[in-house]
Motif scaffolding. Structure first.
Motif: not given
Ligand code: PLP
Length: 370
Positions: A194-199, A241-259
């Motif tokens: 998720g971004a910190y707004g729409d996207g 938004q893109a800059a925020i998402l670039r911080v989050k994308l590398p963590r996505l797999e780990g977050w999905n694993r936790r889910r």
């Protein structure tokens, strides 16, 4: 309270990186498009394993722009599911086409491929399956029908970033969003990425569809002040938004694993108390929602609330029973979707839940059923 989503904890964890990323964009002045958006599009296309990613203003925009880029328009029919967020059906109308609803498979909550073929007419141009709750739709069957009838397949992958489709139950598998001709993703703050707004963004392997989508999203123009499509839109990702998402994308797999880990725990802990999800062997589920069924759903929800456990209903009405969408199909004609809407309840499954919170959710649900 065990919250349904916890974006504050996420920001606390990421604050140094996010703040630095925001400062970088603020200093650069590249607020719409620009290098951060281009880098994010590249990183998303690598992550998904798809040649083209086109950033747009929202997941809804991604869907209707992709439909238009696939050649869908007035006079065409698009087959989809009534058990989804309204944006799926809205996008078909915005593209000028007619939505045709077919019922869901009650075990997966996704469009039932057995019903798809009967809904195809000579006007059908596309099928729009939704990977609901983060679980891929039965794409092999859907694609087989689409191929027989020459239909385009647009995936609504808004809830399914990182989900995979594993042929024959095998390991690995192809990412949701690479299983049709194009896909629409949402970057709304509560989505798995998720971004910190729409996207949102469109993913496709088709050069011409990517080029057309990019044109449509920016006033039908590629060269500034030269417009080759009417009417286009203003639908772009912004640099912050893109800059925020670039911080989050590398963590996505780990977050999905936790889910998925939380879902395993719920599967065990809730067995016998409510009907837990039943993902088929081909689905690597990323649990955007962990959704159970209970016959007296509203009572269960009220009971959980009293016990400090938040929950939500996705969705209380199937699209054809929404006031604005009556007329798409009569009440009673899509019985599995209608029953699901009466029974489903989504429990907290975000990656910032503690083990103690997960146990508290299980205890509360079990206390209700005892
Ligand atoms: C969130 C969502 C959308 C729309 O995405 P927005 O970014 O909110 O426009 C579309 N389809 C589904 C299934 C969704 O969950």
């Amino acid at each position: 309270m065990v919250p349904i989503i916890d974006l504050q904890s996420e920001y606390r964890l990421l604050k140094p990186d996010i703040d630095a990323a925001l400062e970088r964009v603020l200093a650069s002045g590249a607020f719409v498009g620009g290098p951060e958006v281009a880098a994010l599009e590249r990183e998303l296309s690598e992550y998904l394993g798809v040649p083209h990613v086109v950033g747009v203003g929202s997941g809804t925009d991604a869907l209707f722009i992709a439909l238009r880029a696939l050649g869908v328009g007035p006079g065409d029919e698009v087959v989809t599911t009534p058990f989804t967020f309204v944006a799926t059906v809205e996008a078909i109308l915005v593209a000028g086409a007619k939505p045709v609803l077919v019922d869901i498979d009650p075990l997966t909550f996704n469009l039932d491929p057995e019903l798809l073929e009967a809904a195809v007419t000579e006007r059908t141009r596309a099928v729009l399956p939704v990977h609901l709750y983060g679980q891929v739709a039965p794409m092999a069957e859907i694609r087989a029908v689409a191929e027989r009838h020459g239909l385009k397949v647009l995936e609504d992958a808004a809830q399914a970033i990182g989900a995979r489709y594993c042929e024959a139950g095998g390991a690995g598998g192809a990412m949701a969003g690479t299983l049709g001709h194009a896909a629409g993703f949402s970057l709304y703050p509560t989505k798995n990425l998720g971004a910190y707004g729409d996207g949102g963004f469109i993913a496709t392997a088709d050069d011409a569809v990517a080029e057309e989508a990019r044109l449509l999203a920016s006033h039908g123009s590629k060269v500034r002040y030269h417009h080759v499509r009417a009417a286009g839109y203003t639908s772009r990702l912004d640099g912050l938004q893109a800059a925020i998402l670039r911080v989050k994308l590398p963590r996505l797999e780990g977050w999905n694993r936790r889910r998925r880990e939380i879902a395993r725990r719920y599967d065990e802990g809730l067995r016998g108390a409510v009907r837990t999800p039943t993902p088929p062997p081909y689905a690597h589920h990323v649990y955007h929602q962990y959704t159970v069924r209970a016959p007296e759903r509203d009572r269960l929800q009220a009971f959980l609330k009293e016990r400090g456990v938040a929950s939500s209903v996705h969705y209380p009405l199937p699209v054809h029973l929404q006031p604005a969408y009556r007329g798409l199909a009569p009440e009673g004609s899509l019985p599995h979707a209608e029953q699901a809407a009466r029974e489903v309840l989504s429990l907290p499954v975000h990656p910032f839940l503690t083990d103690a919170q997960v146990e508290a959710v299980i205890e509360a649900v079990r206390a209700y059923s005892n």
